[in-house]
Write an enzyme that holds these catalytic residues in place. Sequence first.
Site, mmCIF file in Angstrom:
data_model
loop_
_atom_site.group_PDB
_atom_site.id
_atom_site.type_symbol
_atom_site.label_atom_id
_atom_site.label_comp_id
_atom_site.label_asym_id
_atom_site.label_seq_id
_atom_site.Cartn_x
_atom_site.Cartn_y
_atom_site.Cartn_z
ATOM 1 C CB SER A 1 67.051 -59.632 -64.733
ATOM 2 O OG SER A 1 66.661 -60.409 -66.144
ATOM 3 C CE1 TYR B 1 62.587 -56.768 -65.775
ATOM 4 C CE2 TYR B 1 63.692 -57.489 -67.335
ATOM 5 C CZ TYR B 1 63.198 -57.242 -65.997
ATOM 6 O OH TYR B 1 63.503 -58.221 -64.952
HETATM 7 P P1 NAI Z 1 56.258 -59.042 -58.887
HETATM 8 O O1 NAI Z 1 55.856 -58.733 -60.111
HETATM 9 O O2 NAI Z 1 55.694 -60.156 -57.837
HETATM 10 O O3 NAI Z 1 57.466 -58.182 -57.350
HETATM 11 C C1 NAI Z 1 57.820 -57.159 -58.008
HETATM 12 C C2 NAI Z 1 57.171 -56.224 -56.842
HETATM 13 O O4 NAI Z 1 57.823 -54.848 -56.280
HETATM 14 C C3 NAI Z 1 55.643 -56.196 -56.357
HETATM 15 O O5 NAI Z 1 55.401 -56.197 -55.151
HETATM 16 C C4 NAI Z 1 55.841 -54.205 -56.847
HETATM 17 O O6 NAI Z 1 54.988 -53.705 -56.077
HETATM 18 C C5 NAI Z 1 56.382 -54.051 -56.586
HETATM 19 N N1 NAI Z 1 57.047 -52.894 -56.723
HETATM 20 C C6 NAI Z 1 56.482 -52.200 -58.428
HETATM 21 N N2 NAI Z 1 57.214 -50.841 -58.543
HETATM 22 C C7 NAI Z 1 57.276 -49.980 -57.031
HETATM 23 C C8 NAI Z 1 57.352 -48.937 -56.261
HETATM 24 N N3 NAI Z 1 57.231 -47.580 -58.227
HETATM 25 N N4 NAI Z 1 57.766 -48.857 -55.754
HETATM 26 C C9 NAI Z 1 57.414 -50.014 -55.215
HETATM 27 N N5 NAI Z 1 57.607 -51.321 -55.119
HETATM 28 C C10 NAI Z 1 56.772 -51.383 -56.778
HETATM 29 O O7 NAI Z 1 57.092 -59.963 -59.580
HETATM 30 P P2 NAI Z 1 59.112 -60.641 -59.385
HETATM 31 O O8 NAI Z 1 59.148 -62.279 -59.914
HETATM 32 O O9 NAI Z 1 58.965 -60.993 -57.845
HETATM 33 O O10 NAI Z 1 60.206 -59.678 -59.473
HETATM 34 C C11 NAI Z 1 61.073 -59.007 -58.381
HETATM 35 C C12 NAI Z 1 62.152 -57.947 -59.143
HETATM 36 O O11 NAI Z 1 63.161 -59.790 -59.966
HETATM 37 C C13 NAI Z 1 62.082 -57.312 -60.200
HETATM 38 O O12 NAI Z 1 62.765 -55.958 -60.135
HETATM 39 C C14 NAI Z 1 62.096 -57.849 -61.149
HETATM 40 O O13 NAI Z 1 62.475 -57.871 -62.938
HETATM 41 C C15 NAI Z 1 63.218 -58.943 -61.161
HETATM 42 N N6 NAI Z 1 62.981 -60.286 -61.743
HETATM 43 C C16 NAI Z 1 62.082 -61.527 -62.045
HETATM 44 C C17 NAI Z 1 62.257 -62.792 -62.032
HETATM 45 C C18 NAI Z 1 61.689 -63.522 -62.403
HETATM 46 O O14 NAI Z 1 62.116 -63.943 -63.255
HETATM 47 N N7 NAI Z 1 60.466 -63.150 -61.411
HETATM 48 C C19 NAI Z 1 63.317 -63.080 -63.757
HETATM 49 C C20 NAI Z 1 64.827 -61.661 -63.619
HETATM 50 C C21 NAI Z 1 64.128 -60.184 -63.285
#
Ligand code: NAI
Length: 261
Positions: free
Chosen positions: A145, A158
Amino acid sequence: MYSDLKDKVVIVTGGSSGLGKAMAIRFGKEQANVVVNYHSNQEEAMAVQEEIEKAGGKAIIIKGDVTREEDVISLIQTAVEKFGRVEVMINNAGIENPVPSHELSLDNWNKVLDTNLTGAFLGSREALKYFVENNIKGNIINMSSVHEVIPWPLFVHYAASKGGIKSMTETLALEYAPRGIRVNNVAPGAIDTPINAEKFEDPEQKEDVESLIPMGYIGHPEQVAAAAVWLASSESSYVTGTTLFVDGGMTKYPSFQAGRG
Ligand code: NAI
Protein backbone atom coordinates in the site's frame (compact mmCIF):
# COMPACT_ATOMS: atom_id res chain seq x y z
CA MET A 1 -1.45 -9.37 -23.35
CA TYR A 2 1.62 -11.21 -22.08
CA SER A 3 1.94 -14.43 -24.04
CA ASP A 4 4.21 -16.07 -21.44
CA LEU A 5 1.40 -15.95 -18.86
CA LYS A 6 -0.68 -18.40 -20.88
CA ASP A 7 -1.11 -21.63 -18.84
CA LYS A 8 0.91 -20.23 -15.91
CA VAL A 9 -0.54 -21.20 -12.54
CA VAL A 10 -1.33 -18.15 -10.43
CA ILE A 11 -2.68 -18.13 -6.87
CA VAL A 12 -4.49 -15.00 -5.65
CA THR A 13 -5.38 -14.78 -1.96
CA GLY A 14 -8.51 -12.79 -1.12
CA GLY A 15 -9.38 -13.26 -4.77
CA SER A 16 -13.16 -13.01 -4.59
CA SER A 17 -13.48 -9.22 -4.29
CA GLY A 18 -11.85 -5.88 -5.05
CA LEU A 19 -8.25 -5.99 -6.23
CA GLY A 20 -7.97 -9.76 -5.86
CA LYS A 21 -10.99 -10.23 -8.12
CA ALA A 22 -9.65 -7.76 -10.71
CA MET A 23 -6.28 -9.53 -10.75
CA ALA A 24 -7.84 -12.99 -10.95
CA ILE A 25 -9.97 -11.94 -13.93
CA ARG A 26 -7.05 -10.19 -15.66
CA PHE A 27 -4.92 -13.34 -15.31
CA GLY A 28 -7.90 -15.21 -16.78
CA LYS A 29 -7.79 -12.88 -19.78
CA GLU A 30 -4.10 -13.78 -20.07
CA GLN A 31 -5.28 -17.44 -20.32
CA ALA A 32 -3.59 -18.35 -17.07
CA ASN A 33 -4.76 -21.07 -14.66
CA VAL A 34 -6.03 -19.12 -11.69
CA VAL A 35 -6.46 -20.36 -8.12
CA VAL A 36 -8.90 -18.05 -6.37
CA ASN A 37 -8.54 -18.22 -2.61
CA TYR A 38 -11.49 -16.80 -0.70
CA HIS A 39 -12.19 -16.33 2.99
CA SER A 40 -15.92 -17.01 3.30
CA ASN A 41 -18.06 -15.75 0.42
CA GLN A 42 -18.29 -18.79 -1.85
CA GLU A 43 -20.86 -17.17 -4.14
CA GLU A 44 -18.54 -14.26 -4.86
CA ALA A 45 -15.68 -16.68 -5.54
CA MET A 46 -17.82 -18.75 -7.91
CA ALA A 47 -18.77 -15.61 -9.84
CA VAL A 48 -15.07 -14.78 -10.25
CA GLN A 49 -14.36 -18.34 -11.39
CA GLU A 50 -17.09 -17.98 -14.00
CA GLU A 51 -15.66 -14.69 -15.30
CA ILE A 52 -12.17 -16.19 -15.57
CA GLU A 53 -13.49 -19.12 -17.55
CA LYS A 54 -15.53 -16.80 -19.78
CA ALA A 55 -12.35 -14.82 -20.45
CA GLY A 56 -10.55 -17.96 -21.61
CA GLY A 57 -8.62 -18.95 -18.50
CA LYS A 58 -9.06 -21.92 -16.18
CA ALA A 59 -9.96 -21.45 -12.53
CA ILE A 60 -10.56 -23.21 -9.26
CA ILE A 61 -11.73 -21.70 -5.98
CA ILE A 62 -10.28 -22.66 -2.60
CA LYS A 63 -11.66 -21.55 0.74
CA GLY A 64 -9.01 -20.65 3.29
CA ASP A 65 -7.93 -18.20 5.96
CA VAL A 66 -4.46 -16.77 5.32
CA THR A 67 -3.86 -16.39 9.05
CA ARG A 68 -4.09 -20.16 9.49
CA GLU A 69 -0.85 -21.93 8.65
CA GLU A 70 -2.59 -25.19 7.70
CA ASP A 71 -4.91 -23.37 5.28
CA VAL A 72 -2.00 -21.71 3.48
CA ILE A 73 -0.04 -24.98 3.28
CA SER A 74 -3.07 -26.72 1.84
CA LEU A 75 -3.75 -23.83 -0.60
CA ILE A 76 -0.42 -24.42 -2.38
CA GLN A 77 -0.76 -28.22 -2.16
CA THR A 78 -4.25 -28.18 -3.65
CA ALA A 79 -3.17 -25.80 -6.42
CA VAL A 80 -0.34 -28.18 -7.34
CA GLU A 81 -2.67 -31.19 -7.20
CA LYS A 82 -5.24 -29.52 -9.47
CA PHE A 83 -2.97 -27.75 -11.97
CA GLY A 84 0.31 -29.70 -11.65
CA ARG A 85 2.44 -26.75 -10.56
CA VAL A 86 2.48 -23.15 -9.26
CA GLU A 87 4.47 -20.28 -10.78
CA VAL A 88 2.99 -17.09 -9.32
CA MET A 89 1.86 -16.40 -5.74
CA ILE A 90 -0.06 -13.19 -5.07
CA ASN A 91 -0.51 -12.36 -1.39
CA ASN A 92 -3.38 -9.92 -1.63
CA ALA A 93 -5.73 -10.62 1.32
CA GLY A 94 -5.93 -7.68 3.70
CA ILE A 95 -8.07 -5.79 6.17
CA GLU A 96 -8.12 -2.35 7.79
CA ASN A 97 -10.10 -0.42 10.40
CA PRO A 98 -9.60 3.00 11.97
CA VAL A 99 -8.99 3.32 15.74
CA PRO A 100 -7.11 5.98 17.75
CA SER A 101 -3.84 4.27 18.58
CA HIS A 102 -4.17 4.74 22.35
CA GLU A 103 -7.46 2.83 22.22
CA LEU A 104 -6.33 0.06 19.88
CA SER A 105 -6.86 -3.36 21.44
CA LEU A 106 -4.21 -6.03 21.20
CA ASP A 107 -6.77 -8.30 19.51
CA ASN A 108 -7.38 -5.75 16.77
CA TRP A 109 -3.63 -5.10 16.33
CA ASN A 110 -2.98 -8.84 16.10
CA LYS A 111 -5.83 -9.45 13.66
CA VAL A 112 -4.58 -6.84 11.19
CA LEU A 113 -0.94 -7.92 11.52
CA ASP A 114 -1.90 -11.60 11.27
CA THR A 115 -3.93 -11.05 8.10
CA ASN A 116 -1.84 -8.47 6.26
CA LEU A 117 1.71 -9.38 7.27
CA THR A 118 1.76 -12.92 8.67
CA GLY A 119 -0.66 -14.04 5.95
CA ALA A 120 1.69 -12.66 3.28
CA PHE A 121 4.65 -14.28 5.04
CA LEU A 122 2.95 -17.69 5.14
CA GLY A 123 1.98 -17.41 1.47
CA SER A 124 5.53 -16.36 0.56
CA ARG A 125 7.14 -19.08 2.67
CA GLU A 126 5.04 -21.87 1.25
CA ALA A 127 5.53 -20.64 -2.32
CA LEU A 128 9.30 -20.33 -1.76
CA LYS A 129 9.47 -23.83 -0.28
CA TYR A 130 7.71 -25.19 -3.35
CA PHE A 131 9.84 -23.15 -5.78
CA VAL A 132 13.11 -24.21 -4.10
CA GLU A 133 12.16 -27.90 -3.86
CA ASN A 134 11.09 -27.98 -7.51
CA ASN A 135 13.76 -25.66 -8.90
CA ILE A 136 11.18 -23.21 -10.23
CA LYS A 137 12.05 -19.58 -10.98
CA GLY A 138 8.78 -18.49 -9.41
CA ASN A 139 7.31 -15.12 -8.81
CA ILE A 140 5.82 -13.63 -5.64
CA ILE A 141 3.78 -10.44 -5.59
CA ASN A 142 2.74 -8.94 -2.27
CA MET A 143 -0.06 -6.41 -2.04
CA SER A 144 1.38 -3.55 -0.09
CA SER A 145 0.00 0.00 0.00
CA VAL A 146 1.11 3.61 -0.22
CA HIS A 147 1.08 3.22 3.58
CA GLU A 148 4.27 1.22 3.40
CA VAL A 149 5.80 4.74 3.26
CA ILE A 150 3.03 7.22 4.19
CA PRO A 151 2.26 7.34 7.95
CA TRP A 152 -1.48 6.92 8.60
CA PRO A 153 -2.96 8.13 11.91
CA LEU A 154 -5.79 5.89 13.23
CA PHE A 155 -4.40 3.03 11.15
CA VAL A 156 -1.17 2.28 13.00
CA HIS A 157 -1.74 -1.50 12.74
CA TYR A 158 -2.37 -1.25 8.98
CA ALA A 159 0.62 1.05 8.35
CA ALA A 160 2.86 -1.22 10.44
CA SER A 161 1.70 -4.27 8.47
CA LYS A 162 2.41 -2.63 5.11
CA GLY A 163 5.78 -1.26 6.30
CA GLY A 164 6.52 -4.84 7.36
CA ILE A 165 5.58 -6.11 3.90
CA LYS A 166 8.04 -3.65 2.33
CA SER A 167 10.86 -4.96 4.48
CA MET A 168 9.84 -8.60 4.06
CA THR A 169 9.67 -8.31 0.28
CA GLU A 170 13.07 -6.62 0.03
CA THR A 171 14.65 -9.25 2.28
CA LEU A 172 13.12 -12.21 0.44
CA ALA A 173 14.05 -10.71 -2.93
CA LEU A 174 17.68 -10.51 -1.85
CA GLU A 175 17.67 -13.98 -0.33
CA TYR A 176 16.17 -15.76 -3.34
CA ALA A 177 17.51 -13.70 -6.27
CA PRO A 178 20.36 -16.18 -6.90
CA ARG A 179 17.72 -18.84 -7.61
CA GLY A 180 15.93 -16.62 -10.12
CA ILE A 181 12.92 -16.24 -7.83
CA ARG A 182 11.52 -12.70 -7.92
CA VAL A 183 9.63 -10.98 -5.09
CA ASN A 184 7.96 -7.59 -5.57
CA ASN A 185 5.24 -5.39 -4.12
CA VAL A 186 2.34 -3.65 -5.76
CA ALA A 187 1.39 -0.60 -3.69
CA PRO A 188 -1.99 0.90 -4.56
CA GLY A 189 -3.11 4.36 -3.52
CA ALA A 190 -6.86 4.89 -3.15
CA ILE A 191 -8.73 2.40 -5.31
CA ASP A 192 -12.46 1.87 -5.69
CA THR A 193 -13.01 -1.47 -3.90
CA PRO A 194 -15.23 -2.78 -1.07
CA ILE A 195 -12.54 -1.89 1.53
CA ASN A 196 -13.27 1.80 0.74
CA ALA A 197 -16.96 1.53 -0.12
CA GLU A 198 -18.29 3.37 2.92
CA LYS A 199 -15.72 6.17 2.61
CA PHE A 200 -16.34 6.78 -1.08
CA GLU A 201 -20.13 6.72 -0.71
CA ASP A 202 -19.84 9.97 1.24
CA PRO A 203 -19.14 12.74 -1.35
CA GLU A 204 -17.23 14.84 1.19
CA GLN A 205 -14.89 12.02 2.20
CA LYS A 206 -14.41 11.04 -1.43
CA GLU A 207 -13.47 14.61 -2.38
CA ASP A 208 -11.09 14.77 0.54
CA VAL A 209 -9.29 11.63 -0.67
CA GLU A 210 -9.24 12.90 -4.27
CA SER A 211 -7.49 16.05 -3.07
CA LEU A 212 -4.57 13.83 -2.02
CA ILE A 213 -4.17 12.39 -5.51
CA PRO A 214 -2.21 14.47 -8.06
CA MET A 215 -4.02 12.72 -10.94
CA GLY A 216 -7.30 13.81 -9.31
CA TYR A 217 -9.33 10.62 -9.28
CA ILE A 218 -9.78 7.36 -7.33
CA GLY A 219 -8.06 4.48 -9.12
CA HIS A 220 -9.78 1.47 -10.71
CA PRO A 221 -9.01 -2.12 -9.67
CA GLU A 222 -8.10 -2.94 -13.29
CA GLN A 223 -5.25 -0.41 -13.12
CA VAL A 224 -3.75 -2.35 -10.20
CA ALA A 225 -4.30 -5.67 -11.99
CA ALA A 226 -2.37 -4.27 -14.99
CA ALA A 227 0.65 -3.73 -12.73
CA ALA A 228 0.38 -7.24 -11.29
CA VAL A 229 0.33 -8.99 -14.67
CA TRP A 230 3.38 -7.02 -15.79
CA LEU A 231 5.27 -8.00 -12.62
CA ALA A 232 4.25 -11.64 -13.14
CA SER A 233 5.32 -11.64 -16.78
CA SER A 234 8.78 -12.03 -18.25
CA GLU A 235 8.58 -8.39 -19.40
CA SER A 236 9.72 -7.54 -15.85
CA SER A 237 12.33 -10.30 -15.72
CA TYR A 238 15.07 -8.06 -14.22
CA VAL A 239 12.80 -6.51 -11.55
CA THR A 240 12.98 -7.81 -8.00
CA GLY A 241 12.74 -6.36 -4.50
CA THR A 242 10.89 -3.31 -5.69
CA THR A 243 7.57 -1.66 -4.95
CA LEU A 244 5.50 -0.60 -7.91
CA PHE A 245 3.26 2.25 -6.75
CA VAL A 246 -0.10 2.45 -8.51
CA ASP A 247 -1.31 5.59 -6.81
CA GLY A 248 -1.94 8.45 -9.27
CA GLY A 249 1.06 10.17 -7.71
CA MET A 250 -0.17 10.02 -4.10
CA THR A 251 3.29 9.24 -2.74
CA LYS A 252 4.79 12.24 -4.52
CA TYR A 253 3.94 14.90 -1.91
CA PRO A 254 0.72 16.28 -3.52
CA SER A 255 0.70 19.23 -1.10
CA PHE A 256 3.67 20.59 -3.07
CA GLN A 257 1.70 20.67 -6.35
CA ALA A 258 1.59 23.91 -8.36
CA GLY A 259 4.88 25.19 -7.02
CA ARG A 260 3.79 25.44 -3.38
CA GLY A 261 6.39 25.26 -0.66
P1 NAI B 1 -11.40 -6.08 -0.28
O1 NAI B 1 -11.94 -5.92 1.08
O2 NAI B 1 -12.32 -6.12 -1.44
O3 NAI B 1 -10.45 -7.35 -0.40
C1 NAI B 1 -9.80 -7.95 0.66
C2 NAI B 1 -9.97 -9.43 0.49
O4 NAI B 1 -9.20 -10.12 1.48
C3 NAI B 1 -11.43 -9.87 0.67
O5 NAI B 1 -11.80 -10.73 -0.38
C4 NAI B 1 -11.41 -10.63 2.00
O6 NAI B 1 -12.36 -11.68 2.07
C5 NAI B 1 -9.99 -11.17 1.98
N1 NAI B 1 -9.53 -11.55 3.31
C6 NAI B 1 -9.59 -10.83 4.47
N2 NAI B 1 -9.10 -11.55 5.49
C7 NAI B 1 -8.73 -12.75 4.98
C8 NAI B 1 -8.17 -13.92 5.52
N3 NAI B 1 -7.87 -14.01 6.83
N4 NAI B 1 -7.94 -14.98 4.71
C9 NAI B 1 -8.23 -14.92 3.38
N5 NAI B 1 -8.76 -13.82 2.81
C10 NAI B 1 -9.00 -12.76 3.60
O7 NAI B 1 -10.36 -4.85 -0.45
P2 NAI B 1 -9.23 -4.60 -1.53
O8 NAI B 1 -9.12 -3.16 -1.70
O9 NAI B 1 -9.42 -5.43 -2.72
O10 NAI B 1 -7.91 -5.08 -0.75
C11 NAI B 1 -6.99 -5.99 -1.27
C12 NAI B 1 -5.60 -5.65 -0.78
O11 NAI B 1 -5.21 -4.38 -1.32
C13 NAI B 1 -5.45 -5.51 0.73
O12 NAI B 1 -4.24 -6.10 1.14
C14 NAI B 1 -5.41 -4.01 0.95
O13 NAI B 1 -4.72 -3.64 2.10
C15 NAI B 1 -4.68 -3.58 -0.31
N6 NAI B 1 -4.85 -2.18 -0.64
C16 NAI B 1 -6.07 -1.69 -1.07
C17 NAI B 1 -6.19 -0.35 -1.38
C18 NAI B 1 -7.46 0.24 -1.87
O14 NAI B 1 -7.53 1.48 -1.96
N7 NAI B 1 -8.48 -0.55 -2.20
C19 NAI B 1 -5.05 0.58 -1.24
C20 NAI B 1 -3.83 -0.05 -0.80
C21 NAI B 1 -3.76 -1.37 -0.51
